[in-house]
Design an enzyme around this catalytic site. Sequence first.
Site, mmCIF file in Angstrom:
data_model
loop_
_atom_site.group_PDB
_atom_site.id
_atom_site.type_symbol
_atom_site.label_atom_id
_atom_site.label_comp_id
_atom_site.label_asym_id
_atom_site.label_seq_id
_atom_site.Cartn_x
_atom_site.Cartn_y
_atom_site.Cartn_z
ATOM 1 N N HIS A 1 57.620 44.740 28.738
ATOM 2 C CA HIS A 1 57.481 46.052 29.380
ATOM 3 C C HIS A 1 56.401 45.988 30.461
ATOM 4 O O HIS A 1 56.594 46.477 31.580
ATOM 5 C CB HIS A 1 57.077 47.108 28.337
ATOM 6 C CG HIS A 1 58.224 47.855 27.753
ATOM 7 N ND1 HIS A 1 58.831 48.910 28.384
ATOM 8 C CD2 HIS A 1 58.880 47.698 26.587
ATOM 9 C CE1 HIS A 1 59.806 49.388 27.631
ATOM 10 N NE2 HIS A 1 59.858 48.660 26.529
ATOM 11 N N GLU B 1 62.649 43.828 31.619
ATOM 12 C CA GLU B 1 62.963 44.629 30.444
ATOM 13 C C GLU B 1 64.194 45.498 30.691
ATOM 14 O O GLU B 1 64.929 45.818 29.759
ATOM 15 C CB GLU B 1 61.732 45.471 30.074
ATOM 16 C CG GLU B 1 61.846 46.251 28.782
ATOM 17 C CD GLU B 1 62.428 47.638 28.986
ATOM 18 O OE1 GLU B 1 63.006 48.193 28.023
ATOM 19 O OE2 GLU B 1 62.317 48.166 30.105
#
Length: 347
Positions: free
Chosen positions: A314, A10
């Site tokens: 994430h 991410e």
Amino acid sequence: MIEIDGSFGEGGGQIVRTAVTLCAVTGKSVHISKIRQGRPKPGLAAQHAHAIAALASICRAKTSGISSGSSEISFSPGEIQGGSYEISIGTAGSTTLLLQCLLPALLRANTPTTLSVQGGTDVQWSPTVDYFRNVFLPALQRFGAKASLKLEKRGYYPHGQGNVVCNIKPSELQAAHLEKSGGRNAARDRSEMEISGISHCSNLPENVAKRQADAAAGALLEAGFEANIALEVLRLPSTGSGITLWSDSPRVHIGASSLGKRGLPAERVGKSAAEELALELASGTSVDVHLADQLIPYLALAGGSYSTREVSLHTSTNIWTAEQFLERKISISQKHISGKEAMVLEA
């Protein structure tokens, strides 16, 4: 010294926050390069620098590169010191993201800690203060963490000026198995689910908070849930609005929030949060997608398991970061829950 590529996965500020807090917990040093390399404004944002500087002060760390815009840092921790700290992030930097950076370390401090933090309490791209209090902390307590939060004043983007006080006691973390049972029990839990929430606004017409709440309650009722949503109409240095909703079940740690912005009808704000919550609750899992990410450091430190609707980028990035510091591995598997596919994270 552990080397971390800050552009991995991410590639956001979360890699940095997770890395430095696990540094403090494990006593290992870290060098992080390519921080937020692919973002429109690469390098540390101001709120990231504030969080790292605060943690460095708490654990007497030796650091380099801790400034806004920096693309690489080093962090060598010392002993974690409890006590009383006042931290000002400036403007509307997220108070909850800063607390999530400091909490794992302070749970291992030598004495209790009181943190008074000034900044934004309800800002985009971070947990709202109500989510932090009513979803994140109750889940954390299942791992044995002793922490509580008091909201003293809300702060909205861009002016912030909110204030929260967090009390943390030294805690021995323990494995927590949060996943729900499936089948008929899950269906019964869903039918008996109680939903709570808070709808708030500052320096706006009084009906904004009520319109948000009414739209959320209506959307939840259509999905089969009754909701009890409190209203807050405020006059603060900052202007804004928002709503946070959560399940009151002790076995389900699921919440959703939505924030107002210029031109966005209050009804859309409330309905958006309700639709997200209903989607998460329908999955029959024990934590929502965002909480699955936020609990990774504790899962890696203490062990346990929980189920979630999906594993976000994430979350997978956070797992990779934790595994650079800790030997415990986190596995991901598929499982049928309430007749649907879900993901189970276990360590």
